[in-house]
Scaffold this motif. Structure first.
Motif, PDB file in Angstrom:
ATOM      1  N   ALA A   1       0.843  -1.208   0.000  1.00 31.65           N
ATOM      2  CA  ALA A   1       0.000   0.000   0.000  1.00 31.65           C
ATOM      3  C   ALA A   1       0.874   1.252   0.000  1.00 31.65           C
ATOM      4  CB  ALA A   1      -0.941  -0.006   1.203  1.00 31.65           C
ATOM      5  N   ASP A   2       1.934   1.248   0.796  1.00 21.51           N
ATOM      6  CA  ASP A   2       2.851   2.397   0.846  1.00 21.51           C
ATOM      7  C   ASP A   2       3.507   2.632  -0.515  1.00 21.51           C
ATOM      8  OD1 ASP A   2       2.254   2.824   3.511  1.00 21.51           O
ATOM      9  OD2 ASP A   2       4.097   1.872   4.265  1.00 21.51           O
ATOM     10  N   GLU A   3       3.914   1.544  -1.169  1.00 21.50           N
ATOM     11  CA  GLU A   3       4.522   1.663  -2.501  1.00 21.50           C
ATOM     12  C   GLU A   3       3.556   2.308  -3.498  1.00 21.50           C
ATOM     13  OE1 GLU A   3       5.845  -2.171  -3.834  1.00 21.50           O
ATOM     14  OE2 GLU A   3       7.076  -2.479  -2.053  1.00 21.50           O
ATOM     15  N   LEU A   4       2.267   2.046  -3.318  1.00 20.66           N
ATOM     16  CA  LEU A   4       1.248   2.564  -4.225  1.00 20.66           C
ATOM     17  C   LEU A   4       0.673   3.890  -3.740  1.00 20.66           C
ATOM     18  CD1 LEU A   4      -0.575  -0.817  -4.895  1.00 20.66           C
ATOM     19  CD2 LEU A   4       1.019   0.358  -6.417  1.00 20.66           C
ATOM     20  N   ASP A   5       1.228   4.410  -2.648  1.00 19.50           N
ATOM     21  CA  ASP A   5       0.761   5.661  -2.050  1.00 19.50           C
ATOM     22  C   ASP A   5      -0.732   5.586  -1.730  1.00 19.50           C
ATOM     23  OD1 ASP A   5       1.177   8.193  -1.009  1.00 19.50           O
ATOM     24  OD2 ASP A   5       0.671   9.189  -2.894  1.00 19.50           O
ATOM     25  N   MET A   6      -1.130   4.463  -1.105  1.00 19.99           N
ATOM     26  CA  MET A   6      -2.517   4.227  -0.723  1.00 19.99           C
ATOM     27  C   MET A   6      -2.568   3.960   0.773  1.00 19.99           C
ATOM     28  SD  MET A   6      -3.520   1.481  -3.715  1.00 19.99           S
ATOM     29  CE  MET A   6      -5.293   1.544  -3.634  1.00 19.99           C
ATOM     30  N   SER A   7      -3.715   4.255   1.383  1.00 21.69           N
ATOM     31  CA  SER A   7      -3.916   3.832   2.767  1.00 21.69           C
ATOM     32  C   SER A   7      -4.109   2.319   2.768  1.00 21.69           C
ATOM     33  CB  SER A   7      -5.139   4.516   3.367  1.00 21.69           C
ATOM     34  OG  SER A   7      -6.319   4.008   2.774  1.00 21.69           O
ATOM     35  N   LEU A   8      -3.914   1.708   3.928  1.00 20.71           N
ATOM     36  CA  LEU A   8      -4.113   0.266   4.022  1.00 20.71           C
ATOM     37  C   LEU A   8      -5.572  -0.091   3.727  1.00 20.71           C
ATOM     38  CD1 LEU A   8      -2.878  -2.480   4.561  1.00 20.71           C
ATOM     39  CD2 LEU A   8      -3.273  -2.102   7.006  1.00 20.71           C
ATOM     40  N   SER A   9      -6.512   0.720   4.218  1.00 20.57           N
ATOM     41  CA  SER A   9      -7.932   0.468   3.944  1.00 20.57           C
ATOM     42  C   SER A   9      -8.231   0.529   2.454  1.00 20.57           C
ATOM     43  CB  SER A   9      -8.803   1.492   4.679  1.00 20.57           C
ATOM     44  OG  SER A   9      -8.699   1.314   6.059  1.00 20.57           O
ATOM     45  N   GLU A  10      -7.689   1.551   1.784  1.00 20.93           N
ATOM     46  CA  GLU A  10      -7.913   1.691   0.340  1.00 20.93           C
ATOM     47  C   GLU A  10      -7.305   0.513  -0.417  1.00 20.93           C
ATOM     48  OE1 GLU A  10      -7.198   5.016  -3.171  1.00 20.93           O
ATOM     49  OE2 GLU A  10      -5.972   5.108  -1.361  1.00 20.93           O
ATOM     50  N   PHE A  11      -6.112   0.089   0.012  1.00 21.95           N
ATOM     51  CA  PHE A  11      -5.433  -1.032  -0.625  1.00 21.95           C
ATOM     52  C   PHE A  11      -6.274  -2.308  -0.500  1.00 21.95           C
ATOM     53  CE2 PHE A  11      -2.628  -4.725  -0.233  1.00 21.95           C
ATOM     54  CZ  PHE A  11      -1.972  -4.682  -1.459  1.00 21.95           C
ATOM     55  N   VAL A  12      -6.732  -2.617   0.722  1.00 24.50           N
ATOM     56  CA  VAL A  12      -7.506  -3.844   0.935  1.00 24.50           C
ATOM     57  C   VAL A  12      -8.810  -3.792   0.141  1.00 24.50           C
ATOM     58  CG1 VAL A  12      -8.751  -5.225   2.653  1.00 24.50           C
ATOM     59  CG2 VAL A  12      -6.458  -4.368   3.164  1.00 24.50           C
ATOM     60  N   ARG A  13      -9.502  -2.650   0.185  1.00 25.52           N
ATOM     61  CA  ARG A  13     -10.757  -2.508  -0.564  1.00 25.52           C
ATOM     62  C   ARG A  13     -10.520  -2.727  -2.052  1.00 25.52           C
ATOM     63  NH1 ARG A  13     -13.053   1.256  -3.538  1.00 25.52           N
ATOM     64  NH2 ARG A  13     -11.514   2.821  -3.007  1.00 25.52           N
ATOM     65  N   THR A  14      -9.463  -2.120  -2.578  1.00 25.58           N
ATOM     66  CA  THR A  14      -9.156  -2.236  -4.006  1.00 25.58           C
ATOM     67  C   THR A  14      -8.835  -3.674  -4.391  1.00 25.58           C
ATOM     68  OG1 THR A  14      -8.333   0.030  -4.051  1.00 25.58           O
ATOM     69  CG2 THR A  14      -7.614  -1.414  -5.831  1.00 25.58           C
ATOM     70  N   MET A  15      -8.048  -4.356  -3.567  1.00 25.11           N
ATOM     71  CA  MET A  15      -7.673  -5.734  -3.882  1.00 25.11           C
ATOM     72  C   MET A  15      -8.870  -6.682  -3.775  1.00 25.11           C
ATOM     73  SD  MET A  15      -4.654  -5.640  -4.913  1.00 25.11           S
ATOM     74  CE  MET A  15      -4.276  -3.939  -5.270  1.00 25.11           C
ATOM     75  N   VAL A  16      -9.737  -6.453  -2.796  1.00 24.32           N
ATOM     76  CA  VAL A  16     -10.941  -7.289  -2.687  1.00 24.32           C
ATOM     77  C   VAL A  16     -11.827  -7.087  -3.909  1.00 24.32           C
ATOM     78  CG1 VAL A  16     -13.091  -7.636  -1.401  1.00 24.32           C
ATOM     79  CG2 VAL A  16     -10.918  -7.474  -0.177  1.00 24.32           C
ATOM     80  N   GLN A  17     -12.037  -5.832  -4.288  1.00 20.61           N
ATOM     81  CA  GLN A  17     -12.858  -5.546  -5.464  1.00 20.61           C
ATOM     82  C   GLN A  17     -12.243  -6.172  -6.718  1.00 20.61           C
ATOM     83  OE1 GLN A  17     -15.733  -4.778  -3.797  1.00 20.61           O
ATOM     84  NE2 GLN A  17     -16.115  -3.802  -5.744  1.00 20.61           N
ATOM     85  N   ALA A  18     -10.931  -6.084  -6.840  1.00 22.85           N
ATOM     86  CA  ALA A  18     -10.265  -6.672  -8.004  1.00 22.85           C
ATOM     87  C   ALA A  18     -10.450  -8.186  -8.026  1.00 22.85           C
ATOM     88  CB  ALA A  18      -8.779  -6.315  -7.986  1.00 22.85           C
ATOM     89  N   GLY A  19     -10.362  -8.815  -6.865  1.00 26.49           N
ATOM     90  CA  GLY A  19     -10.535 -10.261  -6.782  1.00 26.49           C
ATOM     91  C   GLY A  19     -11.953 -10.702  -7.098  1.00 26.49           C
ATOM     92  N   ARG A  20     -12.918  -9.855  -6.796  1.00 24.88           N
ATOM     93  CA  ARG A  20     -14.322 -10.192  -7.027  1.00 24.88           C
ATOM     94  C   ARG A  20     -14.780  -9.853  -8.427  1.00 24.88           C
ATOM     95  NH1 ARG A  20     -18.318  -7.835  -4.276  1.00 24.88           N
ATOM     96  NH2 ARG A  20     -19.487  -9.739  -4.407  1.00 24.88           N
ATOM     97  N   ARG A  21     -13.999  -9.139  -9.156  1.00 24.71           N
ATOM     98  CA  ARG A  21     -14.394  -8.590 -10.454  1.00 24.71           C
ATOM     99  C   ARG A  21     -14.874  -9.653 -11.429  1.00 24.71           C
ATOM    100  NH1 ARG A  21     -15.952  -5.333 -14.259  1.00 24.71           N
ATOM    101  NH2 ARG A  21     -14.528  -4.764 -15.896  1.00 24.71           N
ATOM    102  N   GLY A  22     -14.188 -10.792 -11.465  1.00 23.58           N
ATOM    103  CA  GLY A  22     -14.599 -11.844 -12.393  1.00 23.58           C
ATOM    104  C   GLY A  22     -14.242 -11.514 -13.825  1.00 23.58           C
ATOM    105  N   PHE A  23     -13.282 -10.642 -14.033  1.00 18.99           N
ATOM    106  CA  PHE A  23     -12.849 -10.255 -15.367  1.00 18.99           C
ATOM    107  C   PHE A  23     -12.087 -11.404 -15.998  1.00 18.99           C
ATOM    108  CE2 PHE A  23     -11.627  -7.377 -18.643  1.00 18.99           C
ATOM    109  CZ  PHE A  23     -10.336  -7.717 -18.996  1.00 18.99           C
ATOM    110  N   ALA A  24     -12.490 -11.799 -17.207  1.00 13.33           N
ATOM    111  CA  ALA A  24     -11.792 -12.864 -17.918  1.00 13.33           C
ATOM    112  C   ALA A  24     -10.834 -12.219 -18.899  1.00 13.33           C
ATOM    113  CB  ALA A  24     -12.788 -13.756 -18.654  1.00 13.33           C
ATOM    114  N   PRO A  25      -9.506 -12.318 -18.652  1.00 15.76           N
ATOM    115  CA  PRO A  25      -8.553 -11.700 -19.561  1.00 15.76           C
ATOM    116  C   PRO A  25      -8.631 -12.334 -20.949  1.00 15.76           C
ATOM    117  CG  PRO A  25      -7.414 -13.056 -17.947  1.00 15.76           C
ATOM    118  CD  PRO A  25      -8.863 -13.054 -17.581  1.00 15.76           C
ATOM    119  N   THR A  26      -8.448 -11.510 -21.962  1.00 18.61           N
ATOM    120  CA  THR A  26      -8.466 -12.012 -23.330  1.00 18.61           C
ATOM    121  C   THR A  26      -7.166 -11.678 -24.009  1.00 18.61           C
ATOM    122  OG1 THR A  26      -9.488  -9.974 -24.100  1.00 18.61           O
ATOM    123  CG2 THR A  26     -10.962 -11.791 -23.570  1.00 18.61           C
TER     124      THR A  26
END
Length: 126
Positions: free
Chosen positions: A24-49
Motif C-alpha cells: 500500500a505504501d509503494e502505491l501511495d494508498m492507505s491500508l484500507s484503500e489497498f484492501v478494498r481495491t484488492m478485494v474488489q479486483a478479486g471479485r471482479r470476475g474479469f476474464a482476460p483475453t
C-alpha cells in the motif's frame, strides 16, 4: 458507490498485514484503500483475453511485471482515462477463484492440507 460507509474488520497474521502495508505504501494508498481495491479486483470476475479476443489459457504463465500487463493496461486505457480502481479491475482477473481451484487440486492430490492448528495451509510430507 454511495456515500455511506461501513467498517469491516478482518484478522490476518502480522506478517501478512506488514506485506499489505508495504505494498500500500509503494502505491501511495492507505491500508484500507489497498484492501478494498484488492478485494474488489478479486471479485471482479474479469476474464482476460488475448490480442485476438480469445480467452487466455489458464496454463499460460502470467508475467505480472512484463509485456502482458503492459498490453492489458494499454487496452484498458484505449477507451479513455481510468482511475486506479478501474485499472486494477481491468487487468487483475479473477485470482481468488483460480487460487481456490488450485488449492482444491493440491489437496485432492495430497500435496497440501489445511491445518487450523498450524494457522493455515501446509505442505504434506509426500
Amino acid at each position: 458507490m454511495g456515500g455511506d460507509r461501513q467498517s469491516v474488520k478482518t484478522y490476518v497474521p502480522t506478517e501478512q498485514k506488514d506485506v499489505w502495508r508495504d505494498h500500500a505504501d509503494e502505491l501511495d494508498m492507505s491500508l484500507s484503500e489497498f484492501v478494498r481495491t484488492m478485494v474488489q479486483a478479486g471479485r471482479r470476475g474479469f476474464a482476460p483475453t488475448g490480442s485476438e479476443g480469445r480467452e487466455e489459457s489458464p496454463s499460460q504463465p502470467a508475467d505480472p511485471g512484463g509485456s502482458d500487463l503492459e498490453k492489458r493496461v494499454h487496452a484498458a486505457l484505449e477507451s479513455g482515462p481510468r482511475s486506479w480502481d478501474e485499472l486494477v479491475q481491468a487487468v487483475v482477473g479473477d485470482v481468488e477463484d483460480e487460487l481456490e481451484e488450485t488449492l482444491d487440486e493440491l489437496q485432492e492430490r495430497n500435496r497440501i492440507r489445511y491445518s487450523g492448528r498450524e494457522g493455515g495451509y501446509v505442505l504434506t510430507d509426500e
